[in-house]
Design a protein around this motif. Structure first.
Motif, PDB file in Angstrom:
ATOM      1  N   VAL A   1      -2.357   2.177  -4.703  1.00  0.00           N
ATOM      2  CA  VAL A   1      -2.144   3.581  -4.366  1.00  0.00           C
ATOM      3  C   VAL A   1      -3.357   4.073  -3.582  1.00  0.00           C
ATOM      4  O   VAL A   1      -4.488   4.006  -4.054  1.00  0.00           O
ATOM      5  N   ILE A   2      -3.076   4.523  -2.355  1.00  0.00           N
ATOM      6  CA  ILE A   2      -4.168   4.993  -1.488  1.00  0.00           C
ATOM      7  C   ILE A   2      -4.005   6.449  -1.141  1.00  0.00           C
ATOM      8  O   ILE A   2      -2.963   7.028  -1.351  1.00  0.00           O
TER       9      ILE A   2
ATOM     10  N   LYS B   1       0.872  -1.183   0.000  1.00  0.00           N
ATOM     11  CA  LYS B   1       0.000   0.000   0.000  1.00  0.00           C
ATOM     12  C   LYS B   1       0.907   1.230   0.000  1.00  0.00           C
ATOM     13  O   LYS B   1       1.780   1.364   0.839  1.00  0.00           O
ATOM     14  N   PHE B   2       0.682   2.111  -0.982  1.00  0.00           N
ATOM     15  CA  PHE B   2       1.488   3.323  -1.115  1.00  0.00           C
ATOM     16  C   PHE B   2       0.588   4.526  -0.909  1.00  0.00           C
ATOM     17  O   PHE B   2      -0.355   4.735  -1.666  1.00  0.00           O
ATOM     18  N   LYS B   3       0.886   5.327   0.127  1.00  0.00           N
ATOM     19  CA  LYS B   3       0.079   6.524   0.400  1.00  0.00           C
ATOM     20  C   LYS B   3       0.582   7.671  -0.466  1.00  0.00           C
ATOM     21  O   LYS B   3       1.724   8.099  -0.338  1.00  0.00           O
ATOM     22  N   LEU B   4      -0.274   8.115  -1.351  1.00  0.00           N
ATOM     23  CA  LEU B   4       0.058   9.197  -2.270  1.00  0.00           C
ATOM     24  C   LEU B   4      -0.087  10.539  -1.558  1.00  0.00           C
ATOM     25  O   LEU B   4      -1.103  10.801  -0.918  1.00  0.00           O
ATOM     26  N   GLU B   5       0.947  11.358  -1.674  1.00  0.00           N
ATOM     27  CA  GLU B   5       0.888  12.704  -1.124  1.00  0.00           C
ATOM     28  C   GLU B   5       0.934  13.677  -2.294  1.00  0.00           C
ATOM     29  O   GLU B   5       1.998  13.932  -2.841  1.00  0.00           O
ATOM     30  N   GLY B   6      -0.209  14.137  -2.702  1.00  0.00           N
ATOM     31  CA  GLY B   6      -0.320  14.993  -3.879  1.00  0.00           C
ATOM     32  C   GLY B   6      -1.315  14.385  -4.847  1.00  0.00           C
ATOM     33  O   GLY B   6      -1.984  13.400  -4.557  1.00  0.00           O
TER      34      GLY B   6
ATOM     35  N   VAL C   1       0.239   8.088 -12.006  1.00  0.00           N
ATOM     36  CA  VAL C   1      -0.472   7.120 -11.179  1.00  0.00           C
ATOM     37  C   VAL C   1      -1.194   7.896 -10.085  1.00  0.00           C
ATOM     38  O   VAL C   1      -0.609   8.755  -9.423  1.00  0.00           O
ATOM     39  N   ARG C   2      -2.481   7.585  -9.909  1.00  0.00           N
ATOM     40  CA  ARG C   2      -3.319   8.336  -8.966  1.00  0.00           C
ATOM     41  C   ARG C   2      -3.948   7.398  -7.934  1.00  0.00           C
ATOM     42  O   ARG C   2      -3.869   6.176  -8.061  1.00  0.00           O
ATOM     43  N   VAL C   3      -4.575   7.996  -6.935  1.00  0.00           N
ATOM     44  CA  VAL C   3      -5.252   7.220  -5.887  1.00  0.00           C
ATOM     45  C   VAL C   3      -6.246   6.258  -6.533  1.00  0.00           C
ATOM     46  O   VAL C   3      -6.983   6.630  -7.446  1.00  0.00           O
TER      47      VAL C   3
ATOM     48  N   LEU D   1       4.892   6.914 -12.879  1.00  0.00           N
ATOM     49  CA  LEU D   1       5.035   5.465 -12.728  1.00  0.00           C
ATOM     50  C   LEU D   1       6.450   5.061 -12.324  1.00  0.00           C
ATOM     51  O   LEU D   1       6.631   4.267 -11.401  1.00  0.00           O
ATOM     52  N   ILE D   2       7.471   5.610 -12.988  1.00  0.00           N
ATOM     53  CA  ILE D   2       8.840   5.198 -12.654  1.00  0.00           C
ATOM     54  C   ILE D   2       9.227   5.636 -11.243  1.00  0.00           C
ATOM     55  O   ILE D   2       9.944   4.932 -10.549  1.00  0.00           O
ATOM     56  N   ALA D   3       8.710   6.775 -10.799  1.00  0.00           N
ATOM     57  CA  ALA D   3       8.987   7.239  -9.431  1.00  0.00           C
ATOM     58  C   ALA D   3       8.320   6.315  -8.411  1.00  0.00           C
ATOM     59  O   ALA D   3       8.885   6.045  -7.346  1.00  0.00           O
ATOM     60  N   LEU D   4       7.131   5.825  -8.732  1.00  0.00           N
ATOM     61  CA  LEU D   4       6.435   4.899  -7.831  1.00  0.00           C
ATOM     62  C   LEU D   4       7.213   3.597  -7.680  1.00  0.00           C
ATOM     63  O   LEU D   4       7.362   3.081  -6.572  1.00  0.00           O
ATOM     64  N   LEU D   5       7.721   3.075  -8.779  1.00  0.00           N
ATOM     65  CA  LEU D   5       8.502   1.833  -8.719  1.00  0.00           C
ATOM     66  C   LEU D   5       9.744   2.010  -7.856  1.00  0.00           C
ATOM     67  O   LEU D   5      10.123   1.121  -7.102  1.00  0.00           O
TER      68      LEU D   5
END
Length: 68
Positions: free
Chosen positions: A67-68, A3-8, A52-54, A13-17
């Protein structure tokens, strides 16, 4: 599942990986996306700069990032 908490509003995508430690570098992330090894919401994705979004689910090497 990771679970990845998105801030913004979004994360590329590459930054998320990289942020989830599934890859070691941005170059590695770009390569795996270009090779079609990543799925976003069940569809193979080849856009490195995909926003990539919530609510999105990213799959790579049997691991799923929600992504949460």
């Amino acid at each position: 599942m990771i679970k990845f908490k998105l801030e913004g509003e979004f994360i590329p995508l590459i930054a998320l990986l990289k942020a989830t430690s599934l890859v070691q570098s941005g170059g590695e992330a770009q390569s795996i996306v270009e090779e079609g090894l990543v799925k976003v919401n069940g569809t193979t994705e080849d856009r490195k700069r995909l926003k990539v979004r919530v609510g999105d689910k990213v799959e790579f090497m049997g691991k799923i990032i929600e992504v949460i």
